[in-house]
Design a protein around this motif. Structure first.
Motif, short mmCIF file in Angstrom:
data_model
loop_
_atom_site.label_atom_id
_atom_site.label_comp_id
_atom_site.label_asym_id
_atom_site.label_seq_id
_atom_site.Cartn_x
_atom_site.Cartn_y
_atom_site.Cartn_z
N THR A 149 0.70 -1.37 -0.31
CA THR A 149 -0.03 -0.04 0.20
C THR A 149 0.78 1.86 -0.14
O THR A 149 0.15 2.34 0.06
N TYR A 154 -2.98 6.20 -1.67
CA TYR A 154 -3.26 5.63 -0.71
C TYR A 154 -3.65 6.96 0.38
O TYR A 154 -3.91 7.55 1.26
N HIS A 769 -6.26 1.14 -5.44
CA HIS A 769 -5.25 0.70 -5.36
C HIS A 769 -4.39 0.68 -6.19
O HIS A 769 -3.21 0.28 -6.67
#
Length: 850
Positions: A149, A154, A769
């Motif tokens: 991540t 993000y 993502h």
């Protein structure tokens, strides 16, 4: 507005206090452990003290984060063996009031783990990096596990252990970026569920947390509004031992609603609770049982065994261990127990551990193998709808089943179901527990393959040298010579007749004896009946058509009918010889074939979700593949290719890896198909000279000199990965000229450091993502290196995807596209002009289920 400011201020205070409380290690065993539920970025924890902090029954544990929930207490902790040689990071559930040194902490139970298959040692470090990636590194710095991540869109702000035991990475808007509930191991907590593509997998044993034999998953049926909850054995293929229907509504399907473990119920199965405040969790245990556990004030007790009421004590694959026979009263025994000539118990005091063969099966002495017949004996999955597809044709004779089993070393038994439910014989590659059906009206029989004893194979000659013995020897020698001469005449006659037959036929018959493994030989009339006169077409390609068919037991199959002569014959032989002799969960299973006169047909297992290209290239569908599903498919393809390249008796180069040849089953497992262009290579060969074969756009540069290695498949895999991540074809005529070639576009975006621009824009989850997707692009780049020696092996790719190895640095982004022959390029231009598919498909391009 004031409430929102106060909320933000509170979050900021928590993060500041957390950063002050967090340390880079656990320094003192005498200090009270810090209790907090949240950590911010740039925080790390290291196991650097060999003394224990807390002791459980079988392990030491050191808390990292701690949360008191409504019913339970949860800890994110290092869990280590008593020697600190094997540690994992996991979430523990317990019922307690305080944390004090040397306290047993109410028997904490592990309900989630990050690195169950890759334990670390003393001085390993868990770190929430500055860019928001949660990573676990071993003591030597090797990366073991990661949430992937870091960076991108993000903006991870911190790590939170919620009140329901969910480990969450959240962004500055408190939105979830990653959560452990989406990556279950062997347990479910209250409020947690399973969705299509997720599964629980048991541990090996109570003291070994690595992945075990059993899994529980939600499986897609023929309808999008109807699914199965299936428990199965992780074998090849997976055998189901429990199934229960899951009915979904339209809203559920569109929103991927999970099958949840609510308070006191799971999939309609009631779970008794001692009180409303009791802590609960569900675990798929190492023996295959799905049990609900509850804290009773002094210990964790099993309150419900969720599957046993449906399948009984004998319905579990390892109820009595390998080769063990389970009776109605739950007792375990061995086959042939009265004489004990063939099997013996592994441990007479623990009969549930199973049985072993007195004389192990030897593949080199198959001529001395026979079968032990067990009447009124059944196998655990006989009533499973999902595994019925692996039954042989009901018209198959029992003796043919036995012969097929004797020819294949991996076959352990024959299960004869011809007398019930119109089912046929079934060849078993695993010898799990059997069930004694004495007293029941079930006419089923199991034939276990056994090896004759050495004395039976090689009788000890007598030392007597009497005239009678000499006479017997003379007779034997004379008989043997006569038999040999007779066999010689028969063989010579067969060769003569075969050559004569070739003079009158364009195609020679393909004998079942030439096929390694166990594919069934069908007649053309049988296949025509199965396919309703080839009425339901699934797709077509350069070598023929594919039709849906149904075996006599109701199993759906895909039947590929090849058209043509010379090249088709080679493709047919390559397909049967290659896939007919190998079995892997990520390779499409060849069920049978037909070679009759000029007819050449192949029968495969039916793949419900069709080929990968329809899921990533077509935009007019309600259901798409999200990021987690694409990651899993990439891993499946890598494992399948690694098996072909390294684990088979001979190396197998597939030579035509592309989305059209990647099929998805009802589990959304990816399987490699279409081995018509594949090439078998001896293990000691590193390269081979061959003619150009494959599909333009997926061909590695070294095809120009015709000397290839298995790295041509690695290159094709890299192209497929890029297509999956970008959601477009590698050659797309609908794009502007500068963006037509995906590799050229990718290189330009990499130079501009704008790779997020080409992440699949039609999928919101892929956009969410983006950072992980960009990281996966580096794997594709490594596979696309122009110098094939710099590309990784497929087993190396698997290790990268598992997180145990890093992608090589200093990658070359100057991809070389091999020149396309003029005739092929012209054909591609003609397809573009007529609006056909933009990628030329060589031998097949099939998008429907097959």
């Amino acid at each position: 507005m004031d409430d929102q400011r106060r909320s933000c201020l509170c979050c900021a205070i928590v993060l500041v206090l957390t950063s002050l409380m967090c340390s880079s290690s656990f320094h003192s065993v005498n200090a009270q452990p810090v209790v907090y539920p949240i950590a911010n970025v740039s925080t790390s924890w290291t196991i650097n003290d060999p003394l224990r902090v807390f002791k459980a029954s079988d392990f030491f544990w050191r808390p990292i984060l701690f949360r008191r929930g409504l019913r339970s207490r949860f800890s994110l902790a290092f869990c280590c063996d008593f020697a600190y040689t094997a540690c994992i990071v996991g979430v523990l559930i317990q019922k307690q009031t305080s944390l004090e040194k040397d306290q047993i902490a109410d028997a904490p139970q592990l309900v989630w783990s990050a690195n169950r298959n890759h334990p670390v040692k003393l001085n390993a470090t868990l770190q929430l990096t500055q860019d928001g990636n949660l990573t676990l590194s071993d003591s030597d710095g090797t990366s073991v596990w990661s949430t992937y991540t870091g960076g991108g869109n993000y903006s991870v702000a911190g790590l939170n252990l919620t009140e329901d035991g969910n480990l969450v990475l959240f962004d500055r808007n408190n939105a979830m970026v990653w959560q452990s509930f989406h990556h279950p191991t062997d347990s479910l907590l209250v409020g947690q569920g399973l969705v299509l593509g997720q599964k629980l997998t048991s541990s090996t044993s109570a003291s070994n947390w690595s992945q075990g034999l059993f899994s529980l998953a939600v499986v897609q049926s023929d309808s999008y509004y109807y699914q199965y909850l299936s428990a199965y054995v992780e074998s090849h293929p997976p055998w189901s031992y429990f199934e229960s229907a899951v009915h979904l509504y339209y809203y559920d399907v569109l929103n991927n609603v999970s099958l949840k473990f609510e308070n006191e119920s799971f999939n309609g199965l009631l779970i008794r609770a001692a009180s409303s405040s009791s802590a609960q969790f569900i675990r798929l245990d190492p023996d295959g049982h799905l049990r609900a556990y509850e804290w009773d004030g002094s210990n964790w007790n099993v309150v419900t065994d969720l599957l046993t009421s449906d399948i009984g004590d004998c319905g579990y694959p390892m109820a009595c261990g390998n080769y063990g026979i389970c009776s109605s009263n739950g007792q375990c025994g061995c086959p042939d127990e009265a004489t004990s000539n063939t099997f013996r118990q592994i441990n007479s005091k623990l009969p549930n551990l199973g049985c072993s063969l007195v004389t192990p099966i030897s593949c080199n002495n198959s001529q001395y193998q026979t079968f032990l017949e067990l009447k009124n004996t059944s196998y655990f999955f006989s009533n499973s709808e999902l595994t019925n597809r692996y039954y042989l044709n009901e018209q198959t004779e029992l003796e043919d089943c036995k012969k097929s089993c004797l020819k294949n070393c991996s076959c352990k038994a024959v299960y004869d179901l011809r007398n019930i439910s119109n089912k046929g014989c079934f060849l078993l590659s695993e010898a799990f527990s059997l069930i004694n059906n004495e007293g029941r009206d079930e006419n089923v029989t199991v034939f276990l393959k056994v090896q004759k004893s050495l004395t039976a194979q090689y009788p000890i000659p007598s030392q007597t040298n009497s005239p009678q013995k000499k006479s017997q020897v003379t007779i034997i020698l004379g008989s043997s010579f006569g038999a040999f001469f007779g066999v010689f005449l028969v063989v010579a006659s067969c060769i003569f007749l075969f050559k004569k037959k070739r003079e009158f036929e364009d195609f020679d018959e393909f004998s079942v004896d030439q096929v390694p493994g166990m594919p069934t030989k069908f007649s053309y009339e049988e296949l025509r009946a199965m396919t309703n006169n080839f009425n339901h077409k699934l797709g077509e390609g350069g070598f023929g058509l594919v039709f849906q068919g149904t075996l006599s037991d109701g199993t759906n199959v895909a039947v590929k009918r090849l058209n043509g002569f010379g090249q088709v014959k080679k493709s047919f032989l390559a397909e049967v010889e290659t896939i007919g002799s190998i079995h892997h969960v990520n390779l499409v299973r060849l069920i049978g074939f037909c070679a009759e006169k000029s007819y050449r047909l192949l029968v495969y297992e039916y793949m419900f979700n069709g080929s990968l290209d329809k899921w990533i290239f077509q935009r007019h569908q309600e259901l798409t593949l999200g990021w987690q599903s694409r990651r899993k498919i990439i891993m499946d393809i890598a494992k399948g290719l690694a098996y072909l390249h390294e684990d088979c008796r001979q190396k197998i180069f597939h030579l035509d890896i592309k989305p059209q040849n990647i099929l998805l089953d009802e589990y959304c497992n990816a399987k490699i198909s279409d081995f018509g262009l594949s090439k078998l290579i001896d293990k000691d060969q590193s390269q081979v000279v061959t003619t150009l074969r494959g599909t333009p756009g997926y061909l590695a540069p070294e095809w120009l000199n015709s000397i290839i290695t298995e790295k041509v498949d690695v290159y094709s895999f890299g192209v497929v990965v890029l297509e999956m991540l970008c959601g477009r074809k590698n050659l797309d005529w609908s794009q502007p000229e500068e963006d037509m070639h995906l590799l050229s576009l990718f290189k330009r975006k990499a130079e501009e450091e704008r790779l997020n621009d080409i992440v699949d824009k039609c999928n919101d989850e892929m956009q969410l993502h983006g950072a992980e997707v960009v990281e996966m692009m580096r794997v594709a780049v490594w596979c696309l290196q122009s110098d094939f020696s710099r590309r990784p092996s497929m087993s190396g790719v698997v290790k990268v995807l598992e997180g145990s190895v890093d992608v090589e640095n200093n990658l070359d982004y100057n991809f070389t596209n091999p020149a396309i022959p003029r005739s092929i390029a012209a054909a591609g231009q003609q397809e573009h002009a007529t609006g056909a598919a933009t990628t030329l498909l060589f031998p097949s391009a099939l998008s429907g289920p097959r």
